[in-house]
Design a protein around this motif. Structure first.
Motif, PDB file in Angstrom:
ATOM      1  N   VAL A 128       0.839  -1.197   0.000  1.00  6.85           N
ATOM      2  CA  VAL A 128       0.000   0.000   0.000  1.00  6.85           C
ATOM      3  C   VAL A 128       0.880   1.254   0.000  1.00  6.85           C
ATOM      4  N   ASN A 129       1.144   1.769  -1.200  1.00  2.00           N
ATOM      5  CA  ASN A 129       1.975   2.968  -1.351  1.00  2.00           C
ATOM      6  C   ASN A 129       1.431   4.135  -0.539  1.00  2.00           C
ATOM      7  N   SER A 130       0.118   4.320  -0.595  1.00  5.91           N
ATOM      8  CA  SER A 130      -0.483   5.486   0.049  1.00  5.91           C
ATOM      9  C   SER A 130      -0.289   5.454   1.554  1.00  5.91           C
ATOM     10  N   SER A 131      -0.276   4.272   2.139  1.00  8.40           N
ATOM     11  CA  SER A 131      -0.002   4.159   3.568  1.00  8.40           C
ATOM     12  C   SER A 131       1.468   4.428   3.852  1.00  8.40           C
ATOM     13  N   ALA A 132       2.339   3.867   3.024  1.00  8.46           N
ATOM     14  CA  ALA A 132       3.778   4.085   3.205  1.00  8.46           C
ATOM     15  C   ALA A 132       4.125   5.570   3.148  1.00  8.46           C
ATOM     16  N   ASN A 133       3.458   6.301   2.278  1.00 11.92           N
ATOM     17  CA  ASN A 133       3.738   7.732   2.123  1.00 11.92           C
ATOM     18  C   ASN A 133       3.270   8.564   3.305  1.00 11.92           C
ATOM     19  N   HIS A 134       2.519   7.949   4.222  1.00 10.88           N
ATOM     20  CA  HIS A 134       2.070   8.637   5.435  1.00 10.88           C
ATOM     21  C   HIS A 134       2.694   8.016   6.684  1.00 10.88           C
ATOM     22  N   ASP A 135       3.787   7.309   6.494  1.00  9.67           N
ATOM     23  CA  ASP A 135       4.438   6.661   7.626  1.00  9.67           C
ATOM     24  C   ASP A 135       5.281   7.686   8.380  1.00  9.67           C
ATOM     25  N   GLU A 136       4.899   7.961   9.622  1.00 18.91           N
ATOM     26  CA  GLU A 136       5.600   8.991  10.395  1.00 18.91           C
ATOM     27  C   GLU A 136       6.993   8.534  10.822  1.00 18.91           C
ATOM     28  N   ARG A 137       7.301   7.269  10.588  1.00 11.97           N
ATOM     29  CA  ARG A 137       8.660   6.807  10.853  1.00 11.97           C
ATOM     30  C   ARG A 137       9.624   7.314   9.786  1.00 11.97           C
ATOM     31  N   TYR A 138       9.074   7.781   8.668  1.00 11.82           N
ATOM     32  CA  TYR A 138       9.929   8.253   7.578  1.00 11.82           C
ATOM     33  C   TYR A 138       9.698   9.728   7.248  1.00 11.82           C
ATOM     34  N   PHE A 139       8.452  10.178   7.321  1.00 13.96           N
ATOM     35  CA  PHE A 139       8.120  11.562   6.980  1.00 13.96           C
ATOM     36  C   PHE A 139       7.630  12.284   8.228  1.00 13.96           C
ATOM     37  N   GLU A 140       8.224  13.439   8.508  1.00 13.77           N
ATOM     38  CA  GLU A 140       7.746  14.247   9.628  1.00 13.77           C
ATOM     39  C   GLU A 140       6.371  14.828   9.312  1.00 13.77           C
ATOM     40  N   ASP A 141       5.474  14.763  10.291  1.00 15.24           N
ATOM     41  CA  ASP A 141       4.130  15.333  10.148  1.00 15.24           C
ATOM     42  C   ASP A 141       3.522  14.930   8.800  1.00 15.24           C
ATOM     43  N   PRO A 142       3.412  13.629   8.529  1.00 16.58           N
ATOM     44  CA  PRO A 142       3.080  13.168   7.170  1.00 16.58           C
ATOM     45  C   PRO A 142       1.679  13.500   6.698  1.00 16.58           C
ATOM     46  N   ASP A 143       0.763  13.807   7.610  1.00 17.31           N
ATOM     47  CA  ASP A 143      -0.615  14.057   7.185  1.00 17.31           C
ATOM     48  C   ASP A 143      -0.847  15.504   6.767  1.00 17.31           C
ATOM     49  N   ARG A 180       8.952  20.308   2.176  1.00 13.38           N
ATOM     50  CA  ARG A 180       9.447  19.010   2.657  1.00 13.38           C
ATOM     51  C   ARG A 180      10.532  18.531   1.677  1.00 13.38           C
ATOM     52  N   ASP A 181      11.772  18.479   2.110  1.00 10.15           N
ATOM     53  CA  ASP A 181      12.832  18.217   1.137  1.00 10.15           C
ATOM     54  C   ASP A 181      13.040  16.734   0.847  1.00 10.15           C
ATOM     55  N   ASN A 182      12.287  15.846   1.495  1.00 14.82           N
ATOM     56  CA  ASN A 182      12.360  14.441   1.108  1.00 14.82           C
ATOM     57  C   ASN A 182      11.049  13.948   0.505  1.00 14.82           C
ATOM     58  N   ALA A 183      10.211  14.889   0.053  1.00 12.17           N
ATOM     59  CA  ALA A 183       8.923  14.499  -0.537  1.00 12.17           C
ATOM     60  C   ALA A 183       9.114  13.588  -1.745  1.00 12.17           C
ATOM     61  N   SER A 184      10.187  13.824  -2.528  1.00 10.11           N
ATOM     62  CA  SER A 184      10.397  13.034  -3.738  1.00 10.11           C
ATOM     63  C   SER A 184      10.765  11.587  -3.431  1.00 10.11           C
ATOM     64  N   GLU A 185      10.975  11.266  -2.152  1.00  5.65           N
ATOM     65  CA  GLU A 185      11.238   9.888  -1.775  1.00  5.65           C
ATOM     66  C   GLU A 185       9.949   9.097  -1.565  1.00  5.65           C
ATOM     67  N   HIS A 186       8.829   9.693  -1.955  1.00  4.13           N
ATOM     68  CA  HIS A 186       7.559   8.974  -1.880  1.00  4.13           C
ATOM     69  C   HIS A 186       7.593   7.747  -2.779  1.00  4.13           C
ATOM     70  N   LEU A 187       6.648   6.846  -2.563  1.00  3.96           N
ATOM     71  CA  LEU A 187       6.601   5.593  -3.312  1.00  3.96           C
ATOM     72  C   LEU A 187       5.418   5.542  -4.267  1.00  3.96           C
ATOM     73  N   SER A 188       4.882   6.707  -4.620  1.00  5.49           N
ATOM     74  CA  SER A 188       3.709   6.753  -5.491  1.00  5.49           C
ATOM     75  C   SER A 188       3.996   6.201  -6.881  1.00  5.49           C
ATOM     76  N   PHE A 189       5.242   6.289  -7.319  1.00  7.03           N
ATOM     77  CA  PHE A 189       5.630   5.730  -8.616  1.00  7.03           C
ATOM     78  C   PHE A 189       6.302   4.375  -8.472  1.00  7.03           C
ATOM     79  N   GLY A 190       6.217   3.772  -7.280  1.00  5.28           N
ATOM     80  CA  GLY A 190       6.936   2.544  -7.032  1.00  5.28           C
ATOM     81  C   GLY A 190       8.384   2.837  -6.692  1.00  5.28           C
ATOM     82  N   TYR A 191       9.217   1.809  -6.794  1.00  4.22           N
ATOM     83  CA  TYR A 191      10.633   1.964  -6.480  1.00  4.22           C
ATOM     84  C   TYR A 191      11.396   0.834  -7.162  1.00  4.22           C
ATOM     85  N   GLY A 192      12.653   1.081  -7.480  1.00  2.22           N
ATOM     86  CA  GLY A 192      13.489   0.042  -8.051  1.00  2.22           C
ATOM     87  C   GLY A 192      13.323  -0.085  -9.551  1.00  2.22           C
ATOM     88  N   SER A 193      13.635  -1.259 -10.064  1.00  2.00           N
ATOM     89  CA  SER A 193      13.693  -1.445 -11.514  1.00  2.00           C
ATOM     90  C   SER A 193      12.327  -1.365 -12.173  1.00  2.00           C
TER      91      SER A 193
END
Length: 787
Positions: free
Chosen positions: A357-372, A378-391
């Motif tokens: 669930v990408n949308s849940s991962a993108n709201h994980d407060e263990r990775y993003f401060e104040d995610p909601d 937010r300078d790590n916003a581009s580390e979201h997983l909305s486009f997936g990750y990897g190959s």
């Protein structure tokens, strides 16, 4: 904090043990291993209206307590935390995408018969194909997605956007989905593929059926209609492809693929082209349409952010990236385990299906401060997983970004006074993959349209930069509100936003990057995190440091304007333990004090142990005495007091957490003392870099073997592994690039590492399973990593 390094060891679940059995005993169901299924997992329904409206919020319980669970309704393992979702995406050796396009709701025999009548034959595509075929085809077809090629489509996107907005700009109201956002991305997708103009109408008509067919829950009657539309879509796409074969000289992706087929007939087959033709329309259309609708809703609900991008169009790429993180159009994706494995400490059997669930991962407060919250700085916003990750990361991600930026620029320029129609009911097409409102009703006062008095605004536009915004360009503009004496050689500094707005919420242990003069330095936040108007840091003057602290002490004054990044955190407090031992040495008090504040607020059992040279040099003593009376011990060296770390550690049990920030010698002693204890007990952060000097004169070239991507990357002497990976086009996150933050860490499968970081614990370095790529090298001639 002068420099920060995080070490947060996650709790592990013994193999074969159900980690959630205690909470799950009331369930009527068990998972495929016979482990009880919790009541929350039993109730999970991805087609429920509440989940469609806000999937991340509905899965908050999972992120907090059961990050990997089995859903009896779906027959899938559901993965919800950032690190776990990313790990599954990364490892396509163990987690196959073969089920990504599998029908979540199997068709009836009658519907299957209709598909058969149409000779429907959807084959593997880039989305659901395993290695090595996937990467070979991906490489063969990537040219059309290069920045240079994508820029060729910019004028067409701008022209279409202008034409569609022209149709309603003087009406005073619109449904942006039906009058703009649904149509333009589909037209762009068809142009991108190279579809002839005369065939676009029919393909538009059929495209939506594919989404319902694959990811939705159609009723038996709906299945018959969907099957008929999908079959017609398949056949018409084939006819259009044959027409394109007659003259494949155009710039469309399919035309390029047809040309490449002549060179690589075994790689790019007829069935593959037909399947990609159909899948490409859906992939490029709905994701962008939904993502833009979600973004506009978010921005119009947050007036301050909307006004900011209306006033400064250069912020639009940052707004797009943050909206993709907060409310991207892809809710979840799927994988299947090719072997017995583990995710987040939970055993997954071979053949187990996963809903990640990408949308849940993108709201994980263990990775993003104040995610909601929406935070375009937010300078790590581009580390979201909305486009997936990897190959398997989305090939069309940068086309989508470009479209979204152009849509927002046109609307903010021409309708900055636009508002959402109040009290509208946002509805979503029930499916597990894509999410966006079916309608987005807006209204405005036509008499206030800026172009009526300033038509020149239509003549200019922002230059498009392909890709996500650079972290270097994302910062907050702040003012120094106060500089005060905290202790000998320690000053406290308070910052406020230049526009007077609030800062995002931050968690205990968080830090900011302060950009002042020619220096960028990391400092822990040490104020009260309930104060949203102010950020506080404390800076120790280091005479033998690298110059940053001296510059701040000598130069910074009230009213000065400067830039900061963050807040962000690599040093997080586990709030679920029963007892806490907090240890600070010198300026290391800064993150530890905020943890003590939080534990006091929670009513937890804790004690703060604070060591320093002398009371006069120990910051925040008055605050500690006021806020933590009876909960602290001081160890001024000048008074011949020393913390007995051995005795402190001896009191720790499995329900204790030890958090420490201080000098290296203190942390190293605690590491040794804690070696017999479970890995999740000790957590630490260095407040200075070790400045250890490594002899680089004998550095030799070595090879990085990328297990998942089937690539080999050579790292030359004088080059970092991180630099070599990025040069090869491999996505690797990074931040400090000094071996301090751990963002560029990768999993090592084979080979011996020359560890040069200040991140990993001694035990982790001895295990040789992780590598910080910005500084560490290989001792062996090659190492195999999980990328």
């Amino acid at each position: 904090m002068q420099k920060d390094t995080d070490h947060t060891q996650a709790a592990e679940t013994p193999a074969g043990v159900c980690p959630f059995a205690k909470a799950a005993m009331s369930s009527r169901f068990t998972d495929p291993k016979g482990c009880p299924v919790s009541s929350d997992a039993e109730a999970f329904d991805p087609f429920a209206a509440s989940y469609q409206a806000d999937p991340a919020e509905v899965l908050r319980w999972s992120r907090d307590d059961e990050p990997v669970f089995f859903s009896p309704k779906l027959g899938y393992w559901v993965v919800t935390r950032y690190e776990d979702v990313k790990a599954v995406f990364r490892d396509n050796r163990v987690f196959s995408p073969a089920n990504a396009l599998e029908k979540i709701t199997p068709f009836s025999s009658e519907a299957d018969a209709i598909l058969k009548q149409h000779n429907y034959g959807m084959a593997r595509t880039l989305v659901n194909e395993d290695e090595p075929a996937h990467l070979e085809r991906r490489r063969a077809l990537m040219f059309s997605f290069s920045p240079e090629e994508l820029l060729h489509h910019e004028p067409m996107v701008r022209r279409l956007t202008r034409e569609y907005v022209d149709r309603f700009v003087n009406k005073g109201s619109a449904d942006l989905v039906n009058e703009m956002l649904w149509e333009i991305p589909l037209t762009v997708a068809l142009h991108f593929l190279g579809v002839p103009e005369e065939d676009m109408g029919k393909l538009r008509e059929y495209s939506i059926a594919h989404t319902v067919n694959t990811w939705g829950r159609p009723t038996p009657d709906q299945q018959l209609k969907v099957a008929d539309s999908v079959g017609k879509f398949w056949n018409y796409a084939g006819k259009v492809l044959e027409k394109m074969r007659e003259d494949p000289s155009g710039n469309g992706w399919m035309e390029y693929a047809i040309r490449r087929q002549k060179e690589l007939p075994e790689v790019i087959t007829d069935s593959y082209l037909h399947s990609m033709m159909m899948a490409g329309i859906v992939a490029a259309h709905e994701t962008t349409a939904h993502a833009t609708a979600n973004a506009l809703r978010l921005l119009l609900e947050d007036k301050m952010t909307w006004d900011r991008i209306c006033q400064d169009a250069s912020l639009i790429p940052q707004a797009v990236e943050e909206c993709l993180r907060h409310s991207g159009s892809i809710v979840a994706w799927r994988r299947v385990a090719l072997e017995d494995t583990e995710v987040g400490g939970v055993s997954i059997p071979k053949g187990g299906k996963l809903l990640i669930v990408n949308s849940s991962a993108n709201h994980d407060e263990r990775y993003f401060e104040d995610p909601d919250s929406i935070d375009i700085f937010r300078d790590n916003a581009s580390e979201h997983l909305s486009f997936g990750y990897g190959s398997h990361q989305c090939l069309g991600k940068n086309l989508a970004r470009m479209e979204m930026c152009i849509f927002l620029e046109e609307l903010t320029k021409r309708l900055p006074h636009m508002q959402l129609v109040p009290d509208q009911d946002f509805k979503y097409l029930p499916n597990i993959a894509f999410r966006g409102p079916e309608n987005l009703f807006v209204e405005w006062d036509v008499s206030l349209n800026p172009e009526k008095t300033n038509p020149e605004i239509l003549a200019t536009h922002e230059a498009i930069k392909i890709g996500s915004p650079s972290k270097d360009d994302i910062y907050r503009s702040v003012l120094v509100d106060q500089v005060r004496h905290e202790a000998d050689n320690v000053i406290g500094i308070s910052f406020k936003n230049q526009d007077g707005s609030e800062f995002p919420r931050w968690s205990p242990g968080a830090h900011i990057d302060v950009m002042v003069g020619e220096y960028t330095r990391k400092y822990s936040l040490c104020g009260y995190n309930t104060d949203r108007k102010t950020l506080d840091i404390a800076v120790l003057r280091e005479e033998d440091g690298r110059g940053g602290s001296k510059y701040i002490h000598d130069s910074l004054k009230k009213g000065d304007a400067l830039k900061i990044k963050g807040p962000k955190s690599n040093f997080r407090l586990d709030e679920k333990a029963e007892r806490y031992i907090l240890i600070a040495g010198g300026i290391g008090i800064t993150p530890v004090l905020t943890m003590a504040d939080r534990l006091a607020e929670l009513g937890k059992d804790y004690c703060l142990h604070y060591a320093g040279a002398a009371r006069a040099s120990m910051a925040f003593l008055n605050r500690i005495e006021q806020d933590h009376a009876g909960r602290f011990e001081l160890y001024p060296k000048a008074e011949a007091r020393r913390a007995d770390l051995q005795s402190l550690v001896a009191t720790a049990d499995a329900n204790t957490r030890i958090y420490v920030c201080g000098p290296d010698r203190m942390i190293e002693e605690l590491e040794q003392l804690c070696e017999p204890l479970p890995d999740n007990i000790l957590h630490f952060e260095h407040f200075t870099a070790k400045h250890e000097t490594f002899d680089t004169s004998n550095d030799k070239a070595f090879e990085l073997v990328l297990a998942n991507s089937r690539m080999v990357v050579t790292v030359e002497p004088g080059q970092t592994a991180l630099g070599a990976l990025k040069a090869a086009g491999v996505d690797v996150e990074s931040d400090c690039e000094e071996g301090l933050c751990g963002n560029c860490e990768v999993e090592v499968l084979e080979g011996e590492i020359d560890h040069r970081d200040n991140v990993l614990a001694r035990s982790e370095k001895a295990e040789n399973k992780r590598m910080v790529t910005c500084c560490s090298r290989a001792k062996s001639r090659s190492i195999k990593i999980a990328l």
